[in-house]
Motif scaffolding. Sequence first.
Motif, PDB file in Angstrom:
ATOM      1  N   THR A  35     -37.774   4.189   4.784  1.00  0.00           N
ATOM      2  CA  THR A  35     -38.437   3.933   3.496  1.00  0.00           C
ATOM      3  C   THR A  35     -39.469   2.820   3.577  1.00  0.00           C
ATOM      4  OG1 THR A  35     -36.731   2.346   2.819  1.00  0.00           O
ATOM      5  CG2 THR A  35     -36.402   4.679   2.188  1.00  0.00           C
ATOM      6  N   LYS A  36     -39.477   2.092   4.699  1.00  0.00           N
ATOM      7  CA  LYS A  36     -40.341   0.924   4.875  1.00  0.00           C
ATOM      8  C   LYS A  36     -40.113  -0.088   3.744  1.00  0.00           C
ATOM      9  CE  LYS A  36     -43.847   3.512   7.426  1.00  0.00           C
ATOM     10  NZ  LYS A  36     -42.861   4.256   8.102  1.00  0.00           N
ATOM     11  N   ASP A  37     -38.831  -0.218   3.349  1.00  0.00           N
ATOM     12  CA  ASP A  37     -38.454  -1.097   2.250  1.00  0.00           C
ATOM     13  C   ASP A  37     -36.981  -1.489   2.421  1.00  0.00           C
ATOM     14  OD1 ASP A  37     -38.214  -2.434  -0.170  1.00  0.00           O
ATOM     15  OD2 ASP A  37     -38.469  -0.645  -1.415  1.00  0.00           O
TER      16      ASP A  37
ATOM     17  N   GLN B 271     -36.033   1.423   7.712  1.00  0.00           N
ATOM     18  CA  GLN B 271     -37.133   1.915   8.553  1.00  0.00           C
ATOM     19  C   GLN B 271     -37.776   3.150   7.941  1.00  0.00           C
ATOM     20  OE1 GLN B 271     -35.042   2.574  12.216  1.00  0.00           O
ATOM     21  NE2 GLN B 271     -35.353   0.476  12.950  1.00  0.00           N
TER      22      GLN B 271
END
Length: 195
Positions: free
Chosen positions: A108-110, A106
Amino acid sequence: MSRIIHKFTRNVPDWQPRVTPVKLDEATPAQLEALQVTPSNTKVSDYVLTLAHDVESLKVRSPLFNAIMYDKGGLSRAEREIGALGASIVNRCIYCAAVHASRHAQLTKDTTVTDELFARGEEADLGPRDRAIFDFARKLSAAPSEAGPEDMAALKAAGLDEAEVLDLILSTALFGWANRLMHVLGDPVRKEVTA
């Protein structure tokens, strides 16, 4: 029907406590006061409600948890999650590994780092900074003496400063304790789908 989980994933399982959690509507004033500061400042989990049986410990634990995991400055939130994840993998804490892998993804959006760690473990293909952080957290969790001068040198070479190294040590050590406590107090469970 529930079944105990033994595989790492970002899907956070339910947690089934062995001790009945405090019910908020039946909590004492002292328990309610101790519950005012939850680790994520969101909902009160069954884990925290179970810890509320020992008011004095919870009153110390939650602010300490918040200071280590959410304090501004030093190591990034996502990198603290790698420290927590390294400890949780070593300690085989399925629940904590899922929570902290999910938070890392969440933040790092990765999902690349957590996908790699769950698929390949110690052999994961990580960038130099993540590699140094994970290796240090893993070694520190297995046995503090395993994290030696070469690991400190790797952290420094990866760009971590003294404050970041201290944050990594704190987040990793916090989860060495939290994982063991969670293991004793309950189990991660997956609800089976019935047709």
